[in-house]
Design a protein around this motif. Sequence first.
Motif, mmCIF file in Angstrom:
data_model
loop_
_atom_site.group_PDB
_atom_site.id
_atom_site.type_symbol
_atom_site.label_atom_id
_atom_site.label_comp_id
_atom_site.label_asym_id
_atom_site.label_seq_id
_atom_site.Cartn_x
_atom_site.Cartn_y
_atom_site.Cartn_z
ATOM 1 N N ALA A 307 11.356 -73.282 17.098
ATOM 2 C CA ALA A 307 9.914 -73.423 16.846
ATOM 3 C C ALA A 307 9.374 -72.202 16.112
ATOM 4 O O ALA A 307 8.473 -72.313 15.267
ATOM 5 N N GLY A 308 9.924 -71.048 16.431
ATOM 6 C CA GLY A 308 9.460 -69.816 15.805
ATOM 7 C C GLY A 308 10.237 -69.433 14.562
ATOM 8 O O GLY A 308 10.119 -68.302 14.080
ATOM 9 N N THR A 309 11.046 -70.363 14.029
ATOM 10 C CA THR A 309 11.921 -70.120 12.879
ATOM 11 C C THR A 309 12.733 -68.830 13.074
ATOM 12 O O THR A 309 12.877 -68.013 12.169
ATOM 13 N N TYR A 310 13.240 -68.684 14.310
ATOM 14 C CA TYR A 310 14.006 -67.505 14.675
ATOM 15 C C TYR A 310 15.462 -67.928 14.889
ATOM 16 O O TYR A 310 15.793 -68.535 15.903
ATOM 17 N N PRO A 311 16.365 -67.623 13.967
ATOM 18 C CA PRO A 311 17.754 -68.082 14.064
ATOM 19 C C PRO A 311 18.579 -67.185 14.987
ATOM 20 O O PRO A 311 19.437 -66.417 14.540
ATOM 21 N N ASP A 312 18.338 -67.280 16.281
ATOM 22 C CA ASP A 312 19.029 -66.442 17.255
ATOM 23 C C ASP A 312 20.331 -67.121 17.676
ATOM 24 O O ASP A 312 20.381 -67.877 18.641
ATOM 25 N N GLU A 330 36.488 -65.850 21.202
ATOM 26 C CA GLU A 330 36.969 -65.325 19.924
ATOM 27 C C GLU A 330 37.271 -66.412 18.886
ATOM 28 O O GLU A 330 37.590 -66.090 17.734
ATOM 29 N N ARG A 331 37.181 -67.678 19.296
ATOM 30 C CA ARG A 331 37.471 -68.757 18.352
ATOM 31 C C ARG A 331 36.216 -69.489 17.868
ATOM 32 O O ARG A 331 36.310 -70.352 16.983
ATOM 33 N N VAL A 332 35.080 -69.169 18.425
ATOM 34 C CA VAL A 332 33.866 -69.945 18.152
ATOM 35 C C VAL A 332 33.278 -69.604 16.784
ATOM 36 O O VAL A 332 33.055 -68.428 16.466
ATOM 37 N N ASP A 333 33.025 -70.649 15.992
ATOM 38 C CA ASP A 333 32.287 -70.513 14.735
ATOM 39 C C ASP A 333 30.989 -71.307 14.858
ATOM 40 O O ASP A 333 30.979 -72.413 15.413
ATOM 41 N N ILE A 334 29.896 -70.760 14.339
ATOM 42 C CA ILE A 334 28.600 -71.438 14.377
ATOM 43 C C ILE A 334 27.989 -71.411 12.989
ATOM 44 O O ILE A 334 27.943 -70.355 12.332
ATOM 45 N N PHE A 335 27.508 -72.573 12.563
ATOM 46 C CA PHE A 335 26.867 -72.714 11.261
ATOM 47 C C PHE A 335 25.459 -73.274 11.446
ATOM 48 O O PHE A 335 25.242 -74.169 12.266
ATOM 49 N N TYR A 336 24.515 -72.768 10.675
ATOM 50 C CA TYR A 336 23.199 -73.375 10.519
ATOM 51 C C TYR A 336 23.263 -74.162 9.211
ATOM 52 O O TYR A 336 23.320 -73.563 8.143
ATOM 53 N N ASP A 337 23.290 -75.492 9.305
ATOM 54 C CA ASP A 337 23.686 -76.318 8.168
ATOM 55 C C ASP A 337 25.054 -75.823 7.694
ATOM 56 O O ASP A 337 25.987 -75.799 8.490
ATOM 57 N N ASP A 338 25.176 -75.381 6.474
ATOM 58 C CA ASP A 338 26.467 -74.889 5.979
ATOM 59 C C ASP A 338 26.545 -73.370 5.946
ATOM 60 O O ASP A 338 27.531 -72.804 5.442
ATOM 61 N N THR A 339 25.523 -72.701 6.473
ATOM 62 C CA THR A 339 25.483 -71.238 6.446
ATOM 63 C C THR A 339 26.077 -70.689 7.734
ATOM 64 O O THR A 339 25.558 -70.949 8.825
ATOM 65 N N GLN A 340 27.156 -69.942 7.622
ATOM 66 C CA GLN A 340 27.865 -69.471 8.810
ATOM 67 C C GLN A 340 27.172 -68.255 9.412
ATOM 68 O O GLN A 340 26.978 -67.233 8.764
ATOM 69 N N ALA A 341 26.826 -68.381 10.700
ATOM 70 C CA ALA A 341 26.187 -67.280 11.428
ATOM 71 C C ALA A 341 27.173 -66.544 12.315
ATOM 72 O O ALA A 341 27.024 -65.341 12.559
ATOM 73 N N GLN A 352 20.084 -62.350 7.404
ATOM 74 C CA GLN A 352 19.158 -63.043 8.295
ATOM 75 C C GLN A 352 18.212 -63.953 7.517
ATOM 76 O O GLN A 352 17.847 -65.027 7.983
ATOM 77 N N GLU A 353 17.859 -63.549 6.318
ATOM 78 C CA GLU A 353 16.943 -64.350 5.501
ATOM 79 C C GLU A 353 17.537 -65.719 5.177
ATOM 80 O O GLU A 353 16.814 -66.714 5.095
ATOM 81 N N VAL A 358 17.110 -71.735 6.647
ATOM 82 C CA VAL A 358 17.576 -73.005 7.220
ATOM 83 C C VAL A 358 16.659 -73.474 8.332
ATOM 84 O O VAL A 358 16.214 -74.628 8.355
ATOM 85 N N VAL A 359 16.340 -72.583 9.289
ATOM 86 C CA VAL A 359 15.543 -73.019 10.451
ATOM 87 C C VAL A 359 14.076 -73.196 10.100
ATOM 88 O O VAL A 359 13.303 -73.683 10.928
ATOM 89 N N SER A 360 13.687 -72.840 8.911
ATOM 90 C CA SER A 360 12.319 -73.114 8.459
ATOM 91 C C SER A 360 12.155 -74.562 8.000
ATOM 92 O O SER A 360 11.031 -75.030 7.827
#
Length: 393
Positions: A307-312, A330-341, A352-353, A358-360
């Motif tokens: 809600a706060g467009t905060y990609p935590d 150690e194996r976990v990968d996380i993506f926001y859409d196709d952007t790897q965080a 961070q931008e 993405v979350v906006s």
Amino acid sequence: MYSEIHLPKGFKCAGIAAGIKPASVKDMALILSERPAASAGVFTTNQVCAAPVKVCRAHLAHGVARAIVMNSGIANACTGSEGMVAAKDMAAEAAKVISCEPQEIFVCSTGKIGPQLPLDKIIQGIGTLFESASIGNVQNTAEAMMTTDTRPKVSVAEIVIEDKPVKIVGFAKGAGMIEPNMATMLSYITTDAAVEQHALQAALKKSVDGSFNRISIDGDQSTNDTVLALANGAAENRLLDENSPEWNVFFQALEKVCFELAMMIVHDGEGADKFVTVKVTGAASNDDAELAARAVANSMLNKTAWAGTYPDWGRIMDSVGYSKAQVVEERVDIFYDDTQAVAGGCQSGVAQEDLIKVVSQSDFAINIDLHLGGGEAVVYTCNCTEEYVRINY
């Protein structure tokens, strides 16, 4: 919005203001089959369930139905023996008006838990509904189902079976208490296809598992969840079952209607302005993937961050970790859409931008790969804004 939609052959519907809600707001609906229809149903798994759910479960054993009558504004849940009498009286009155057996009537209620139904208004409303029912009264019917919904929800599929046109029209209401296993959600599916009752039940259950049971608004499960399907055979096709050559055509259309209605519910989540798809892959099993996906989707820390467009991404890692799914950090990968965080359980180094961008968006995905196996699952959810509090305090 839905004024041009007509129900399948042999069905009528109506929606009226019966006085259950204030200010002449529509609050009762009827869906009527002019001929006996094969029936199917899926209900809440909450141990505390409303009187109408208990009545519907009992009536489903009859296998044939003529009508669904529902009210919004009062849930008729936690109302004791008086509530059970009211639910049965709703069915009996509708049966009398329609000239059928009470077991051929499904009754549903949605709204506030605790108060008793104003049975005098309900009884009068049933007569008015029957008098005003028509094949094209879809808009009013969908509006009468609403509680905190901001808009009615209807989906249509048109197919051909044995060179005969077949139609499926589905209604739904729901905006909060949507997890797990449906929620404060009602859905009614009508079709003029001729479908064997046990096949219809199995198809509905599978369709619900892939749609209404894939969504989450706030992690709360309701006392009144109900999905009903009526198939009246007015299309005059040969009776369909799982062995019919064109079974998949029918089943895929049913799946489409259920999925579209489920997505409408998430897009209309109470106070929500973002639609979020949470997909987990690489889990040790499908069950593990679902545990992880639901943990992320239901986390209020995640919902408020979105809600706060905060990609935590740390909140997402935390949710996955406590989900009871097998996780190797150690194996976990996380993506926001196709952007790897996250790469290998640590910050990927992405700006961070780029994540904020993405979350906006009003619609984005959280994709999580656990790299432990072939299990995968998807849950559709939304963010949680201040408006959710205002709706529910």
